[in-house]
Design a protein around this motif. Structure first.
Motif: not given
Length: 426
Positions: A276, A228-229
């Motif tokens: 996110t 996700a990052a």
């Protein structure tokens, strides 16, 4: 239409189901009900309870035998996607500031209906249990079915009634979150017991499920956080494919373990990182297709298995249906409301929380479908419990509105994302 080619029949059945359920959700929403009540009702009306009774030829033309396996698979894909979305929106952070009361209310709202449901199931065993089903699996399954709360529908009702973000709404969401997790864990144990066939096999299944949960939280979740990052350069299609592949593989794993594919999809949603933008946007795209297009096919398959006419043929079954409804409402509503009152909440607020916890919605249908497919319950009891789910969901909104004359300030605008149910209605 050629019997060898089910595509033409499928191209008739799918839009007919989607349009009918959409019409039902719009109609019932105007009547002050959550859309899922209309979708459940339309699914029942398209089955043997009405269409198959009034015009059997039309039902057979709309749902020929050749097309049912395909609509079933599409409905199951919609259901897996929905369970992923429910897990994704399950925010245990809502327990902050409410943990003591939420735990007390949710557990009382589980223990009392479990106990009352088990006692009722003991009396129902001889009449409703399918051949070959042991007393213990039957009793446990009925008890768990009595203790379900529909977290998504509850959130939708709170939004519609202007209670989302208020103290009552926050506490109800926290209670439902704990209730949801507890109920799914109990159901997983029951499924393991029913499907395993022996105590030793059930222990092995439960152990494998526990290992799977541990791996998902300790190994898969950190990998998802890193993924996700790094989504800045990934295309929207890539993220959506990743999420759908993940929920599918998780569902496959739990299916192979023996605790049903839905648990894997739900768990994958629980461990998927929230907040996110790319994940939230892709989850929204998945919801936009799965909920209005695929999920109605599940409602219709539920309706095709629900035969109210079968109850009419045996008046004694209506007595059991009333008993089920009374036990379900007394256990869930009474248990949650009583615990909230003992925790110091005013009577009106306590009764409102109990009414919200009594809402069962689509979650109950999922549980009942699992029980029917496993053979833990038969068609007759399935129909009785579907009607119980419909009635308890339908009374929640009006009850909360009446009890909601509690003086509460107008809810503030939500600071975070609106729950999945504000767009899905289920």
């Amino acid at each position: 239409m050629s019997a060898a080619d089910p595509l033409p029949a499928l191209l008739i059945a799918v839009p007919a189901v989607i349009l009918a359920c959409q019409a039902g959700s719009v109609l019932f929403r105007r009547l002050g009900q959550p859309p899922v009540v209309g979708e459940i009702a339309l699914g029942i009306l398209l089955g043997p309870s009405l269409l198959g009774w009034v015009w059997p030829g039309a039902q057979h033309w709309l749902f020929p035998d050749a097309v049912l396996p395909f609509t079933s698979v599409l409905g199951q894909l919609g259901l897996l996607s929905f369970m992923f979305l429910v897990g994704l929106e399950l925010d245990l952070g809502a327990l902050r500031g409410h943990s003591r009361v939420a735990l007390a209310v949710s557990q009382a709202g589980m223990v009392l209906p479990l106990g009352l449901g088990a006692l009722l199931a003991l009396g129902m065993y001889g009449r409703f249990a399918p051949d070959g089903v042991g007393r213990l699996p039957f009793v446990l399954f009925v008890a768990v079915a009595m203790s379900i709360t529909a977290f998504p529908v509850l959130a939708r009702i709170l939004v519609d009634r202007g209670l989302y973000g208020t103290p009552v709404g926050a506490l109800a969401m926290a209670c439902a979150a704990v209730d949801d997790v507890t109920a799914w864990c109990l159901l997983a144990l029951v499924v393991a017991l029913v499907s395993a066939g022996s105590p030793l096999a059930a222990v092995v299944t439960a152990a494998l499920a526990a290992v799977f949960v541990l791996v998902m939280f300790r190994v898969v979740r950190p990998l998802l956080v890193r993924w996700a990052a790094r989504l800045g350069r990934a295309g929207d299609g890539t993220v959506l494919v990743g999420l759908f592949s993940g929920l599918s593989l998780s569902a496959l794993a739990t299916d192979l373990i023996g605790v049903h594919a839905l648990f894997g999809a739900f768990l994958f949603g629980v461990i998927t990182p929230r907040g996110t933008p790319r994940i939230d946007a892709s989850a929204g795209r998945l919801r936009a297709v799965a909920v209005p297009v695929l999920l109605p096919l599940f409602f219709v398959h539920t309706g095709l298995r629900t035969d109210i006419g079968g109850l009419a043929a045996d008046p004694a079954q209506w007595g059991w249906a009333v008993a089920v409804l009374v036990v379900a409402m007394a256990g869930k509503w009474g248990g949650a409301a009583g615990a909230a009152r003992l925790c110091g909440r005013p009577w009106r607020e306590a009764l409102s929380i109990g009414a919200l916890m009594n809402c069962r919605g689509l979650t109950e249908l999922v549980v009942l479908t699992i029980g029917l497919e496993l053979g833990a319950i038969g068609p007759g009891l399935f129909t009785v419990l579907v009607l119980m789910a419909l009635v308890t969901t339908a009374v929640t909104g009006p009850a909360v509105s009446r009890l909601g004359r509690v003086r509460v300030p107008p809810p503030p605008e939500p600071a975070g994302p609106v729950p999945v149910t504000t767009s899905s209605g289920v």
